[in-house]
Design a protein around this motif. Structure first.
Motif, PDB file in Angstrom:
ATOM      1  N   CYS A 176      -6.690   0.114   4.952  1.00  0.00           N
ATOM      2  CA  CYS A 176      -7.323   1.077   5.862  1.00  0.00           C
ATOM      3  C   CYS A 176      -8.151   0.371   6.928  1.00  0.00           C
ATOM      4  CB  CYS A 176      -8.187   2.058   5.071  1.00  0.00           C
ATOM      5  SG  CYS A 176      -7.188   3.178   4.067  1.00  0.00           S
ATOM      6  N   CYS A 232      -8.682   6.224   1.767  1.00  0.00           N
ATOM      7  CA  CYS A 232      -7.423   6.578   1.091  1.00  0.00           C
ATOM      8  C   CYS A 232      -7.568   6.800  -0.411  1.00  0.00           C
ATOM      9  CB  CYS A 232      -6.385   5.490   1.342  1.00  0.00           C
ATOM     10  SG  CYS A 232      -6.721   3.962   0.437  1.00  0.00           S
ATOM     11  N   CYS A 264     -10.489  -0.092   1.866  1.00  0.00           N
ATOM     12  CA  CYS A 264      -9.575  -1.122   1.359  1.00  0.00           C
ATOM     13  C   CYS A 264      -9.038  -1.931   2.548  1.00  0.00           C
ATOM     14  CB  CYS A 264      -8.430  -0.475   0.583  1.00  0.00           C
ATOM     15  SG  CYS A 264      -7.287   0.472   1.599  1.00  0.00           S
ATOM     16  N   HIS A 267       0.827  -1.203   0.000  1.00  0.00           N
ATOM     17  CA  HIS A 267       0.000   0.000   0.000  1.00  0.00           C
ATOM     18  C   HIS A 267       0.869   1.264   0.000  1.00  0.00           C
ATOM     19  CE1 HIS A 267      -3.654   2.359   0.988  1.00  0.00           C
ATOM     20  NE2 HIS A 267      -2.775   3.138   1.606  1.00  0.00           N
ATOM     21  N   CYS A 307     -11.705   3.137  -2.094  1.00  0.00           N
ATOM     22  CA  CYS A 307     -11.687   3.213  -0.622  1.00  0.00           C
ATOM     23  C   CYS A 307     -12.059   4.637  -0.183  1.00  0.00           C
ATOM     24  CB  CYS A 307     -10.301   2.829  -0.123  1.00  0.00           C
ATOM     25  SG  CYS A 307     -10.062   3.123   1.649  1.00  0.00           S
TER      26      CYS A 307
HETATM   27 ZN    ZN Z   1      -7.819   2.637   1.906  1.00  0.00          ZN
END
Ligand code: ZN
Ligand code: Q46
Length: 313
Positions: free
Chosen positions: A299, A286, A296, A145, A283
């Protein structure tokens, strides 16, 4: 043994290539082969803005070194995981990455997970089922990520990693042993960019690990020699050992296994598009793509870590 090019004393014998080379010719060969791989496998263009994922280990620093030597425009990204095994594993790997960048006047971006997320990887792993026993699943999710976010925000064209053929062959063996069709489909030296995801490439995927190690040694690159303490007993090491045993008896077998797979992949049609097709949501936290739900996996996992950490006090 003599260098096949100049007749001087060879420093390495690459049995799978039937090629022994001296120091000077090996370094030239290694650099040329890297460029050849980049072009042959269409990894990225000559003017690409490159972000190198740097761990402080030999492969990633060797990759940064050779790409810089080839005049590519590259910055490095180091992610501090906060792993302290009593020997300050993360701090020491960070110091190697910083030293490498500092001595060559290269730009290194560092992201410290604890500072950014409120907990180190080993600490956070205790608060999530992903970390049950080992923090590797959470670590992989978090690194993927952060690498993607930093690369996109920085306007990079491609994220490159130092995976070598030993890494790729071990991954292939693991995926084949378990017939993980989705992973087999996505294993490739280059993953093109798609909505919300940076292009990813592995310029060292045709080198054996002993070749990247020889390059780092001969170029006098200082790197962390210790493996991550959580990699002990990793399946990938088990598969690497098996492949190396086979390689000892049959030089070139590891290369054949991996490169034949890449060739065969071109002829195989996978029907496993479920995962890709569902990565069409965004998401809410983010903005990265997700496959359903409002958040996601990164997160939602880290939100849970923070909630549990606060509850414990
Ligand atoms: Zn996210
Ligand atoms: S996943 Fe696991 Fe690695 Fe993260 S915790 Fe260490 S061994 S670094 S590739």
């Amino acid at each position: 043994m003599k260098c096949r090019k100049c007749g001087k004393k060879a420093v390495i014998n690459m049995r799978q290539h039937k090629l022994a080379l001296c120091e000077e010719d090996f370094l030239a060969w290694f650099t040329k082969q890297t460029l050849h791989t980049i072009q042959r496998d269409s990894l990225f263009e000559a003017d690409a803005k490159i972000l190198v994922a740097v761990s402080g280990g030999k492969d990633s620093l060797a990759l940064w070194d050779v790409l810089t030597g080839l005049d590519y425009s590259c910055d490095g990204l180091y992610i501090g995981l906060g792993i302290d095994d009593g020997q300050a594993y993360s701090d020491r790997s960070c110091a190697y990455a910083q030293k490498f960048a500092g001595e060559r006047n290269l730009h290194l971006i560092t992201v410290d997970v604890e500072r950014a997320q409120g907990a180190s990887i080993p600490e956070a792993a205790r608060f999530t089922p992903r970390g049950a026993g080992k923090p590797c699943s959470l670590c992989g999710l978090t690194r993927r990520h952060i690498m993607n976010r930093v690369a996109l925000e920085g306007g990079y064209d491609v994220l490159v990693t130092g995976h070598n053929m030993d890494d790729e062959a071990a991954t292939l063996m693991g995926n084949t042993m378990n017939w993980l069709v989705g992973y087999l489909e996505s294993q490739a030296p280059m993953l093109p960019e798609k909505r919300g995801f940076i292009r990813k490439a592995k310029p060292f995927h045709r080198f054996y690990e002993r070749e990247t190690a020889a390059y780092a040694f001969l170029r006098e690159i200082e790197y962390i020699q210790q493996e991550c303490p959580y990699s002990v007993d990793a399946k990938s090491i088990y598969y690497k050992n098996i492949l190396n045993q086979i390689e000892t008896d049959r030089p070139g077998a590891k290369q054949g296994f991996y490169l034949s797979f890449l060739q065969a992949k071109d002829q195989i049609t996978f029907n496993h598009h479920k995962e890709r097709a569902t990565l069409d949501q965004t998401c809410v936290t983010c903005g990265q793509p997700t496959r359903g739900g409002t958040q996601c996996a990164f997160c939602s996992t880290w939100e849970r870590v923070q909630t549990r950490k606060e509850a414990i006090g």
